[in-house]
Write an enzyme that holds these catalytic residues in place. Structure first.
Site, PDB file in Angstrom:
ATOM      1  CG  ASP A  65     -44.633  27.238 -50.903  1.00  0.00           C
ATOM      2  OD1 ASP A  65     -45.602  27.511 -50.272  1.00  0.00           O
ATOM      3  OD2 ASP A  65     -44.039  28.131 -51.221  1.00  0.00           O
TER       4      ASP A  65
HETATM    5  O1  CEZ Z   1     -48.763  25.915 -49.395  1.00  0.00           O
HETATM    6  C1  CEZ Z   1     -49.321  26.569 -50.258  1.00  0.00           C
HETATM    7  C2  CEZ Z   1     -48.738  27.915 -50.193  1.00  0.00           C
HETATM    8  O2  CEZ Z   1     -49.283  28.283 -48.955  1.00  0.00           O
HETATM    9  O3  CEZ Z   1     -48.813  26.192 -51.660  1.00  0.00           O
HETATM   10  C3  CEZ Z   1     -48.997  27.023 -52.772  1.00  0.00           C
HETATM   11  C4  CEZ Z   1     -48.448  28.297 -52.371  1.00  0.00           C
HETATM   12  O4  CEZ Z   1     -48.641  29.133 -53.406  1.00  0.00           O
HETATM   13  C5  CEZ Z   1     -49.151  28.824 -51.170  1.00  0.00           C
HETATM   14  O5  CEZ Z   1     -48.695  30.100 -51.061  1.00  0.00           O
HETATM   15  C6  CEZ Z   1     -48.361  26.025 -54.038  1.00  0.00           C
HETATM   16  O6  CEZ Z   1     -46.905  25.510 -53.702  1.00  0.00           O
HETATM   17  O7  CEZ Z   1     -44.805  23.198 -48.444  1.00  0.00           O
HETATM   18  C7  CEZ Z   1     -45.449  22.444 -49.084  1.00  0.00           C
HETATM   19  O8  CEZ Z   1     -45.116  21.321 -49.712  1.00  0.00           O
HETATM   20  C8  CEZ Z   1     -47.018  22.552 -49.137  1.00  0.00           C
HETATM   21  O9  CEZ Z   1     -47.610  22.129 -50.267  1.00  0.00           O
HETATM   22  C9  CEZ Z   1     -47.219  23.976 -49.263  1.00  0.00           C
HETATM   23  O10 CEZ Z   1     -46.720  24.505 -50.550  1.00  0.00           O
HETATM   24  C10 CEZ Z   1     -48.751  24.395 -49.422  1.00  0.00           C
HETATM   25  C11 CEZ Z   1     -49.423  23.744 -48.201  1.00  0.00           C
HETATM   26  O11 CEZ Z   1     -49.860  22.563 -48.646  1.00  0.00           O
HETATM   27  C12 CEZ Z   1     -50.701  24.649 -48.119  1.00  0.00           C
HETATM   28  O12 CEZ Z   1     -51.413  24.308 -48.936  1.00  0.00           O
END
Ligand code: CEZ
Length: 797
Positions: free
Chosen positions: A480
């Site tokens: 993300d």
């Molecule tokens: O969210 C996750 C997502 O729910 O991060 C994963 C992604 O594949 C999942 O779909 C890897 O990036 O926005 C942020 O910085 C957050 O770190 C999100 O990326 C993260 C949340 O911590 C939930 O885990």
């Protein structure tokens, strides 16, 4: 008194398991979680609680002591003295001694303490000063209420005079209006507020909001207090001034921070036990509170509620139970893992717009529990696809839902997940009728078949590639916060390129296996495209001993040994193994590089070294603290992808070693700081940079890891994988597990299996009900029937 083990695992009356922690200080962040379709609560062993409910967007009823930002559930949620919680002060009216239970806020050392986590309840068993106290909380099948039970027994042979003060935090509700008082008719403390707003439209929108918080009791209190500040007084939470008086002052809160405190004076004869019931939650008005009171207060109502809540959570029973010599492993795989998988698939992380990749993967897991849920979820996701093939950032689960937070940032990968996750649904059900389901689009009422929707998604991915044939990353792919590699429209992702090649290959394999109708030309085009992408990745992104992570808008290749930080990323290596881009020789190089740079005692880090400063052509990921989340933690979702790829490559020992490492256990609890009841989304990484914090759990139980772990256990470790003809037998036991038995529910048939590694055979032997089976597919298993399966496999492969 024999010293209790710090953590123990017992079996429970409901056939589930009970994990017990005997100290509130050794694992101070240890917590459990309960949920239903409308609310979730995370309960810490010391009494702190982080809870929210849906209306339909997430909302609070027990707030922090000051205004708090609304956001998604965060990793490493930390506690602080005024953190919301559910506490019970207990005063010995004879000695004047005051303690608080289960431990916060007074932190008095207790004679004995036990924090016990069950499938559908969380309990504390405490002994102190001749009293036995039991505190238990459960939720209900589908209402917005916490059901608390408090019992105190006098273990001495002298009369005990005590006062019990449940202290349930309500917190700062609203800058517009907040108050609380005791409502005699309801026998409840009711806090009232108005959700702040400034736009007229919101006044009408907020009409249905549940702005009240209630604390109901089955016993009339001797006195009560609803004013946080005056309850604490100068004594603070460690020695609340209000408790120094004989009776609480019956004090309201009037645009003052509310709290719910009641006093129950109780004379206990020797061996006498006194029980109390409390209900806590949000409500729109007093009529709703009265209904909750009617429905849940009372001995029978309570038992009925507990049973129906147990029945609800028991729906989370999955298709595999194992029996190995590892009690902790079996307990986790048989009980807690399916529970966490059901949480993801049944309530979709309590979001009204789950990210599309999360929604599809979480519902892949539901195929092992209730495949009809998976079927409906896949159809809903495709109904929100655009007719040009683009999949949405998030799947809207409520008519008023909107795409929020990260779903407002364009990510390029959402189209790869259905072709990849569909195989689990078809393997579990052989339900090829799904492929003919006619589904419309988000931007067109025209209906096309499920198969056609998949084709549009794959075509969209193939077209979203640059002149090199590599996939544009836009502002992120699976990762993300990798948002500045391609935000100018030129940057490409190695991971997404390989994931696209893998999705194309998976779809073609499924078409072969399940005889899915696809034009030959399209089939050949997809096989060719997959190979072309693999070749392009090898040409532009193989660097030394591993694949780079991508190429930036300015053409810089990153994720190579030439960099000081972010030298190697796990995902490109994993998916090069899955897509077939990596030759055996390259695989050996990658596994070695991963072994020396990414493996830690808790599993594989997703990159190393962690970034310690912003890198503007990579993005937000580099700003995260080193070793946290995507910036080089042991990000379990990425780690389980690697485990799955190792199984495809026949690396059974290394695969199981890494799978076992990521599971929480009694052995690693003092490093992770958590109890073995859920897999967190990450364990702290940056193992070589910040070793002191390495291994610490994020305590965040929202993670796409779960359905993939379960897939690895069912289809790889046990090798009891569905296919078009039936149940294929191909176990991949590590050499450390000589024998594994268990049960596998498959398309309604119960297969009682035992798998043994023996050194007196060279090819696998399969016996079903003592009949030798030719080949390794059980083709005529009938639903409702029980079977005995014996599998003997050569010890040395
Ligand atoms: O969210 C996750 C997502 O729910 O991060 C994963 C992604 O594949 C999942 O779909 C890897 O990036 O926005 C942020 O910085 C957050 O770190 C999100 O990326 C993260 C949340 O911590 C939930 O885990």
């Amino acid at each position: 008194m024999p010293k209790l083990p710090l953590i123990s695992i017992d079996s429970a009356v409901d056939g589930f398991s009970r994990v017990k922690l005997s100290s509130p200080t050794k694992l101070p962040d240890a917590r459990g979680f309960l949920w239903n379709r409308a609310m979730v609560m995370q309960v810490n062993c010391r009494g702190y609680v982080n809870s929210q409910f849906m209306q339909p967007e997430p909302a609070k009823y027990s707030y922090a002591p000051n205004m708090e930002a609304k956001s998604f559930i965060q990793p490493e949620h930390s506690y602080f003295s005024h953190h919301p919680g559910r506490f019970f002060y207990l005063k010995d009216e004879d000695s004047g001694e005051i303690i608080s239970l289960p431990y916060e806020p007074m932190r008095v050392k207790l004679d004995s303490f036990s924090f016990e986590l069950g499938n559908s309840d969380i309990t504390w068993s405490i002994k102190h000063s001749g009293l036995q106290i039991t505190i238990k909380v459960n939720l209900t099948k589908d209402d917005l209420v916490e059901c608390w039970f408090f019992s105190v027994t006098n273990l001495t042979d002298t009369v005990k005079n005590i006062s019990i003060f449940p202290y349930f935090s309500i917190g700062y509700m609203s800058w517009m209006n907040q108050s609380a008082t005791y409502n005699e008719k309801l026998n409840a403390i009711v806090a009232d507020s108005v959700t702040p707003y400034q736009k007229v439209t919101d006044y009408f929108k907020n009409q249905q909001l549940k702005d009240k918080t209630f604390f109901l009791s089955d016993t009339a209190p001797t006195a009560w207090h609803a004013n946080q500040k005056l309850f604490e007084g100068e004594g603070g939470l460690h020695q609340p001034t209000a408790l120094q008086a004989d009776l609480l002052g019956n004090v309201e809160a009037r645009y003052e921070t509310p709290v719910a405190v009641m006093q129950f004076q109780q004379r206990l004869s020797p061996s006498e036990q006194k029980n109390y019931q409390f209900l806590f939650g949000p409500a729109k008005d007093e009529a709703e509170i009265a209904i909750i009171k009617e429905k849940y207060l009372g001995y029978q109502q309570r038992n009925k509620a507990r049973e129906s809540y147990q029945d609800y959570l028991n729906q989370g029973k999955a298709c595999l139970t194992v029996n190995s010599d590892d009690v902790g492993f079996d307990d986790f795989v048989n009980h807690w893992l399916p529970r966490q998988m059901f949480y993801h698939g049944d309530v979709n992380r309590l979001s009204t717009d789950p990210q599309t990749r999360n929604y599809i993967q979480d519902n892949m897991g539901m195929a092992f529990i209730n495949s009809e849920v998976t079927r409906q979820a896949f159809i809903l996701a495709l109904s929100q696809q655009a007719i040009n093939g683009a999949m949405p950032e998030g799947v809207l689960l409520h008519q008023d839902a909107e795409l929020k937070y990260i779903n407002q940032v364009p990510h390029a990968d959402h189209g790869v997940w259905l072709p990849i996750c569909l195989s689990v649904y078809l393997n579990e059900t052989a339900d090829v009728s799904l492929l003919n389901e006619m589904i419309a689009f988000t931007d067109s009422a025209q209906e096309q078949s499920f198969t056609c929707h998949i084709r549009l998604a794959l075509d969209y991915l193939i077209n979203a590639t640059d002149h090199r044939g590599l996939s544009f990353i836009e502002q992120g792919d699976w990762c993300d916060p990798m948002n500045m590699v391609g935000y100018q429209g030129k940057g490409v992702s190695t991971w997404l390129s390989l994931a696209t090649a893998y999705a194309l290959t998976m779809w073609c394999d499924l078409c072969d296996e399940y005889d899915i109708a696809i034009e030959r030309k399209k089939y050949d085009e997809y096989r060719f495209a997959a190979q072309a992408i693999n070749d392009a990745v090898n040409e532009h992104l193989w660097h030394g001993q591993w694949f780079a992570r991508g190429i930036t808008d300015d053409g810089r290749v990153f994720g190579t040994n030439e960099e000081a930080e972010g030298k190697i990323f796990l995902n490109p290596q994993t998916w090069a193994m899955l897509s077939g881009a990596a030759s055996e020789h390259q695989q050996a190089d990658m596994i070695t590089a991963i072994g020396t740079q990414l493996i830690t005692p808790l599993g594989a880090m997703m990159l190393a070294p962690s970034y310690t400063a912003m890198v503007e052509d990579i993005g937000r990921i580099t700003q995260k603290h080193p070793g946290v989340s995507e910036n080089g933690s042991v990000y379990n979702h990425a780690a389980i992808f690697y485990v799955y790829a190792l199984y495809q490559a026949g690396q059974n020992n290394l695969a199981f070693e890494l799978l076992h490492k990521m599971l929480p256990s009694l052995e690693n609890a003092e490093v992770t700081g958590q109890l073995p009841i859920y897999v967190p989304n990450y364990y702290r990484g940056a193992y070589h940079q910040f070793p002191k914090q390495a291994g610490r759990s994020s305590h965040l139980f929202n993670t796409g890891t779960i359905s993939w772990i379960y897939r690895c256990l069912v289809e790889e470790l046990c090798g009891l994988k569905g296919c078009a003809k039936g149940l294929q037998i191909a176990p991949k036991l590590p050499t450390t597990i000589k024998k594994l038995s268990g049960q596998r529910l498959f398309r309604g048939a119960m297969v009682n299996f035992s798998i043994e590694q023996v050194d007196d055979i060279f090819t696998m032997e399969v016996l079903l009900d003592k009949q030798v089976i030719e080949g390794n597919v059980l083709t005529h298993l009938q639903s409702g029937k029980n079977y005995q399966l014996q599998v003997r496999v050569p010890l040395h492969g």
